[in-house]
Design an enzyme around this catalytic site. Structure first.
Site, PDB file in Angstrom:
ATOM      1  N   LYS A  42      73.990  83.871  14.633  1.00 41.88           N
ATOM      2  CA  LYS A  42      75.091  83.770  15.778  1.00 41.88           C
ATOM      3  C   LYS A  42      74.891  83.088  16.929  1.00 41.88           C
ATOM      4  O   LYS A  42      75.496  82.960  17.814  1.00 41.88           O
ATOM      5  CB  LYS A  42      75.539  85.088  15.895  1.00 41.88           C
ATOM      6  CG  LYS A  42      75.955  85.799  14.807  1.00 41.88           C
ATOM      7  CD  LYS A  42      76.115  87.438  14.950  1.00 41.88           C
ATOM      8  CE  LYS A  42      76.311  88.189  13.555  1.00 41.88           C
ATOM      9  NZ  LYS A  42      75.826  89.462  13.718  1.00 41.88           N
ATOM     10  N   GLY A  43      73.329  83.086  17.048  1.00 41.96           N
ATOM     11  CA  GLY A  43      72.780  82.582  18.412  1.00 41.96           C
ATOM     12  C   GLY A  43      73.381  81.086  18.939  1.00 41.96           C
ATOM     13  O   GLY A  43      73.600  81.290  20.402  1.00 41.96           O
ATOM     14  N   ASP A  99      70.394  77.812  19.173  1.00 37.02           N
ATOM     15  CA  ASP A  99      70.048  78.551  20.561  1.00 37.02           C
ATOM     16  C   ASP A  99      68.741  78.014  20.904  1.00 37.02           C
ATOM     17  O   ASP A  99      68.637  77.597  22.090  1.00 37.02           O
ATOM     18  CB  ASP A  99      70.526  79.819  20.524  1.00 37.02           C
ATOM     19  CG  ASP A  99      69.512  80.757  19.432  1.00 37.02           C
ATOM     20  OD1 ASP A  99      68.922  80.117  18.742  1.00 37.02           O
ATOM     21  OD2 ASP A  99      69.828  81.907  19.575  1.00 37.02           O
ATOM     22  N   ASP A 102      61.726  78.133  18.746  1.00 41.30           N
ATOM     23  CA  ASP A 102      60.761  79.214  18.996  1.00 41.30           C
ATOM     24  C   ASP A 102      59.714  78.914  17.989  1.00 41.30           C
ATOM     25  O   ASP A 102      58.679  77.902  18.357  1.00 41.30           O
ATOM     26  CB  ASP A 102      61.146  80.605  18.689  1.00 41.30           C
ATOM     27  CG  ASP A 102      60.291  81.562  18.884  1.00 41.30           C
ATOM     28  OD1 ASP A 102      59.321  81.352  19.829  1.00 41.30           O
ATOM     29  OD2 ASP A 102      60.182  82.556  18.185  1.00 41.30           O
ATOM     30  N   LYS A 130      61.140  76.814  23.541  1.00 38.09           N
ATOM     31  CA  LYS A 130      60.070  77.678  24.071  1.00 38.09           C
ATOM     32  C   LYS A 130      58.665  77.033  24.022  1.00 38.09           C
ATOM     33  O   LYS A 130      58.317  76.274  23.063  1.00 38.09           O
ATOM     34  CB  LYS A 130      59.946  78.779  23.032  1.00 38.09           C
ATOM     35  CG  LYS A 130      60.054  80.073  24.009  1.00 38.09           C
ATOM     36  CD  LYS A 130      59.859  81.436  22.996  1.00 38.09           C
ATOM     37  CE  LYS A 130      61.123  82.187  23.102  1.00 38.09           C
ATOM     38  NZ  LYS A 130      60.816  83.724  22.595  1.00 38.09           N
ATOM     39  N   PHE A 151      60.646  86.300  25.755  1.00 37.44           N
ATOM     40  CA  PHE A 151      61.762  86.577  24.837  1.00 37.44           C
ATOM     41  C   PHE A 151      62.978  86.772  25.880  1.00 37.44           C
ATOM     42  O   PHE A 151      62.780  87.397  27.176  1.00 37.44           O
ATOM     43  CB  PHE A 151      61.507  88.005  24.287  1.00 37.44           C
ATOM     44  CG  PHE A 151      62.828  88.364  23.376  1.00 37.44           C
ATOM     45  CD1 PHE A 151      62.836  87.814  22.100  1.00 37.44           C
ATOM     46  CD2 PHE A 151      63.832  89.341  23.774  1.00 37.44           C
ATOM     47  CE1 PHE A 151      63.748  87.916  21.333  1.00 37.44           C
ATOM     48  CE2 PHE A 151      64.525  89.358  22.862  1.00 37.44           C
ATOM     49  CZ  PHE A 151      64.724  88.981  21.893  1.00 37.44           C
ATOM     50  N   VAL A 152      63.926  86.100  25.825  1.00 38.41           N
ATOM     51  CA  VAL A 152      65.124  86.004  26.677  1.00 38.41           C
ATOM     52  C   VAL A 152      66.428  86.374  25.864  1.00 38.41           C
ATOM     53  O   VAL A 152      66.373  86.241  24.567  1.00 38.41           O
ATOM     54  CB  VAL A 152      65.147  84.426  27.001  1.00 38.41           C
ATOM     55  CG1 VAL A 152      64.126  83.929  27.953  1.00 38.41           C
ATOM     56  CG2 VAL A 152      65.308  83.461  26.042  1.00 38.41           C
ATOM     57  N   ASP A 158      70.448  87.143  21.470  1.00 39.86           N
ATOM     58  CA  ASP A 158      70.547  88.806  21.254  1.00 39.86           C
ATOM     59  C   ASP A 158      68.999  89.408  21.196  1.00 39.86           C
ATOM     60  O   ASP A 158      67.949  88.760  21.193  1.00 39.86           O
ATOM     61  CB  ASP A 158      71.427  89.150  20.033  1.00 39.86           C
ATOM     62  CG  ASP A 158      70.485  88.951  18.831  1.00 39.86           C
ATOM     63  OD1 ASP A 158      69.876  87.890  18.795  1.00 39.86           O
ATOM     64  OD2 ASP A 158      70.207  89.913  18.205  1.00 39.86           O
ATOM     65  N   ARG A 164      74.350  89.037  23.513  1.00 42.08           N
ATOM     66  CA  ARG A 164      74.872  87.728  23.466  1.00 42.08           C
ATOM     67  C   ARG A 164      76.055  87.034  24.528  1.00 42.08           C
ATOM     68  O   ARG A 164      76.118  85.985  24.868  1.00 42.08           O
ATOM     69  CB  ARG A 164      75.360  87.379  22.005  1.00 42.08           C
ATOM     70  CG  ARG A 164      74.394  87.702  20.962  1.00 42.08           C
ATOM     71  CD  ARG A 164      75.315  87.217  19.730  1.00 42.08           C
ATOM     72  NE  ARG A 164      74.372  87.823  18.472  1.00 42.08           N
ATOM     73  CZ  ARG A 164      73.422  87.164  17.656  1.00 42.08           C
ATOM     74  NH1 ARG A 164      72.703  86.189  18.403  1.00 42.08           N
ATOM     75  NH2 ARG A 164      72.504  87.998  16.976  1.00 42.08           N
TER      76      ARG A 164
HETATM   77  P1  IMP Z   1      62.327  79.986  15.287  1.00 43.00           P
HETATM   78  O1  IMP Z   1      62.859  79.876  13.839  1.00 43.00           O
HETATM   79  O2  IMP Z   1      61.062  80.694  15.053  1.00 43.00           O
HETATM   80  O3  IMP Z   1      62.394  78.956  15.696  1.00 43.00           O
HETATM   81  O4  IMP Z   1      63.452  81.021  15.946  1.00 43.00           O
HETATM   82  C1  IMP Z   1      64.668  80.585  15.740  1.00 43.00           C
HETATM   83  C2  IMP Z   1      65.470  81.790  16.102  1.00 43.00           C
HETATM   84  O5  IMP Z   1      64.617  82.894  16.479  1.00 43.00           O
HETATM   85  C3  IMP Z   1      66.696  81.480  17.157  1.00 43.00           C
HETATM   86  O6  IMP Z   1      67.792  81.218  16.590  1.00 43.00           O
HETATM   87  C4  IMP Z   1      66.804  83.070  17.784  1.00 43.00           C
HETATM   88  O7  IMP Z   1      67.989  83.267  16.995  1.00 43.00           O
HETATM   89  C5  IMP Z   1      65.653  83.636  17.545  1.00 43.00           C
HETATM   90  N1  IMP Z   1      64.879  83.748  18.790  1.00 43.00           N
HETATM   91  C6  IMP Z   1      63.684  83.056  19.130  1.00 43.00           C
HETATM   92  N2  IMP Z   1      63.338  83.429  20.306  1.00 43.00           N
HETATM   93  C7  IMP Z   1      64.250  84.340  20.804  1.00 43.00           C
HETATM   94  C8  IMP Z   1      64.244  84.919  22.233  1.00 43.00           C
HETATM   95  O8  IMP Z   1      63.419  84.698  23.141  1.00 43.00           O
HETATM   96  N3  IMP Z   1      65.433  85.548  22.290  1.00 43.00           N
HETATM   97  C9  IMP Z   1      66.206  86.004  21.411  1.00 43.00           C
HETATM   98  N4  IMP Z   1      66.313  85.444  19.914  1.00 43.00           N
HETATM   99  C10 IMP Z   1      65.211  84.363  19.882  1.00 43.00           C
HETATM  100 MG    MG Z   2      69.367  82.865  16.014  1.00 41.47          MG
END
Ligand code: IMP
Ligand code: MG
Length: 179
Positions: A42-43, A99, A102, A130, A151-152, A158, A164
């Site tokens: 949902k991000g 969103d 990470d 990030k 973490f944001v 969320d 959100r």
């Molecule tokens: P990745 O697969 O690790 O790149 O993470 C992507 C997903 O992790 C994003 O779509 C977010 O939903 C969640 N995420 C990563 N960092 C944060 C954060 O700082 N705050 C909230 N959600 C995060």
């Molecule tokens: Mg997400």
């Protein structure tokens, strides 16, 4: 500012201005090609809605339900596709929107799946990147802001399903995350 928020990292006006520029940049590549924007729920909901309203061209919107965080502040290391059926992207140009970049697992897995399903091209777009080492080699073709490894929440992001709807990107108070 919300009582659980320690500080605002990126305020609403700054986000809006950056989105104006990003929309122009993306249109520079996609103008004349009808494309489908695939947003990761949902991000990416808030970001995508604001971004696409700055792009007055023919396009379609599809949503993908993917989970990787499961309510904690660190990635679980696994990307689950929660939809029974993925959007039909056969032969189409896709703008994949999330969103935040990470660990990179989500964008990497979704991008691969879209290409497997016959997408002609996939461009990736995130509001935030990030600054940390990625678990998967992936970059965003379009990124709004670089942030530190913290973490944001807000503007779609969320913590355990909440925050959100904050109109800015913020950092939560430690005691909120420690609960
Ligand atoms: P990745 O697969 O690790 O790149 O993470 C992507 C997903 O992790 C994003 O779509 C977010 O939903 C969640 N995420 C990563 N960092 C944060 C954060 O700082 N705050 C909230 N959600 C995060
Ligand atoms: Mg997400």
């Amino acid at each position: 500012m919300h009582e659980d928020v320690e500080r605002v990292l990126i305020d609403e006006q700054v986000i809006g201005k950056r989105l104006d520029a990003m929309a122009e940049e993306i249109l520079g590549e996609f103008r004349g090609t009808e494309f489908v924007a695939v947003l990761i729920l949902k991000g990416a909901l808030v970001f995508t809605a604001d971004l696409l309203r700055r792009m007055p061209v023919p396009l379609e919107i599809e949503c993908l339900n993917v989970a990787s965080y499961h309510g904690e502040t660190e990635s679980s290391g696994k990307v689950d596709f929660l939809d029974r059926k993925l959007p039909d992207v056969q032969g189409r140009s896709v703008l994949l929107v999330d969103d935040i970049l990470d660990t990179g697992r989500t964008l990497h897995a979704v991008r691969a799946r879209l290409l497997e399903n016959g997408a002609r091209k996939v461009r990736t777009c995130v509001l935030l990147t990030k600054d940390k080492e990625r678990a998967e080699e992936v970059e965003a073709d379009y990124s709004g802001f670089d942030i530190g490894d913290e973490f944001v929440v807000g503007y779609g992001l969320d913590f355990r399903g909440r925050f959100r709807n904050l109109p800015y990107i913020g950092v939560l108070k430690e005691e909120v995350i420690d609960l």
